[in-house]
Enzyme design. Structure first.
Site, mmCIF file in Angstrom:
data_model
loop_
_atom_site.group_PDB
_atom_site.id
_atom_site.type_symbol
_atom_site.label_atom_id
_atom_site.label_comp_id
_atom_site.label_asym_id
_atom_site.label_seq_id
_atom_site.Cartn_x
_atom_site.Cartn_y
_atom_site.Cartn_z
ATOM 1 N N ASN A 19 40.938 45.124 47.864
ATOM 2 C CA ASN A 19 41.288 45.163 49.288
ATOM 3 C C ASN A 19 41.291 43.772 49.911
ATOM 4 O OD1 ASN A 19 39.463 48.264 49.972
ATOM 5 N ND2 ASN A 19 41.553 47.961 49.220
ATOM 6 N N ASP A 34 39.663 57.389 51.342
ATOM 7 C CA ASP A 34 41.037 56.945 51.111
ATOM 8 C C ASP A 34 42.017 57.611 52.085
ATOM 9 O OD1 ASP A 34 43.010 55.506 49.772
ATOM 10 O OD2 ASP A 34 43.405 57.135 48.371
#
Length: 253
Positions: free
Chosen positions: A83, A35
């Site tokens: 995503n 991340d």
């Protein structure tokens, strides 16, 4: 000023490595939530694509660190189901970067690649390139690449697969319900046949799993690091492993 700092880090890394070599148990299976690529790019005035490329390069480096300490399985969370809802431009960039990344991983000596995720929602061009490099052969280190992945969807898909399998062999619904067990569901997860992750690492300072390996992480140890993923260092990795090794794992007992 940079050289003394780098020297100190190298010395510290060596000390951490010696600790691991002596007595600290090493996780057999490491999961990692990579991340912070976009935030890293924003802070450095780079493009989102630059951030994702830097993150991909770090993954290859990270796998080398895992290999050094004999980690057997690594599961990489590189593309979530959510995503795929980003802008078409960013998804297109991600597809190209992830495709190149997985091909690089598959080319590493002693590494086998397995896809974990809902491949039906993955763009066809990405799916084709990824499937071309997957392997079920024995290897020194297994790398699971989570693409189109959602933890809740994995459990739903596992239950559906179990029901189809049992009904296809003629088992009635009441028998399926009465016999249902966690072990049976586990046999239909994306990671079936693999041990659950011992350690899950997340970069960027966020302290949540975001649906990553929800079923498998019931007794995993978690390590959260402040660094954005492109800035994640070998020192950070060794700290995480040492921290894991010093914990007492009770598995609810």
């Amino acid at each position: 000023m940079a050289r003394p700092v780098n020297l100190l880090y190298r010395l510290y890394e060596r000390r951490l490595k010696r600790e691991l070599d002596k007595s600290v148990p090493v996780p057999r299976h490491v999961g990692v939530i990579t991340d912070g690529n976009r935030r890293w790019a924003k802070e450095f005035g780079a493009t989102t694509a630059d951030g994702h490329r830097a993150g991909a390069a770090k993954i290859v480096e990270f796998l080398g660190w895992c290999h050094e300490i004999d980690v057997e399985i690594v599961t990489l969370y590189v593309l979530s189901k959510e995503n795929l809802a980003r802008s078409a431009e960013e998804v297109s960039i991600l597809i190209e970067i992830i495709s190149d990344l997985v091909e690089k991983i598959a080319a590493l000596d002693g590494v086998g690649v397995q896809l974990v995720g809902d491949l039906d929602i993955v763009p066809p061009d990405l799916r084709a390139r990824l499937e071309a490099v997957t392997t079920t052969e024995d290897c020194g280190m297994r790398v699971n690449v989570a693409v189109g992945y959602g933890g809740r969807q994995e459990i739903v898909n596992a239950v559906k697969s179990l029901l189809r399998t049992r009904t296809d062999d003629g088992t009635d619904l009441e028998s399926i319900i009465s016999e249902l067990s966690p072990e049976q569901i586990g046999e239909h997860l994306y990671t079936k046949g693999q041990p659950d992750p011992d350690l899950i690492i997340r970069s960027s300072g966020e302290q949540r799993l975001s649906g990553f390996l929800m079923w498998q992480s019931a007794y995993s140890e978690f390590y959260f690091c402040e660094a954005y993923w492109p800035d994640f260092r070998r020192t950070d990795f060794l700290r995480a492993v040492r921290d894991y090794g010093l914990r007492q794992r009770r598995f609810g007992k």
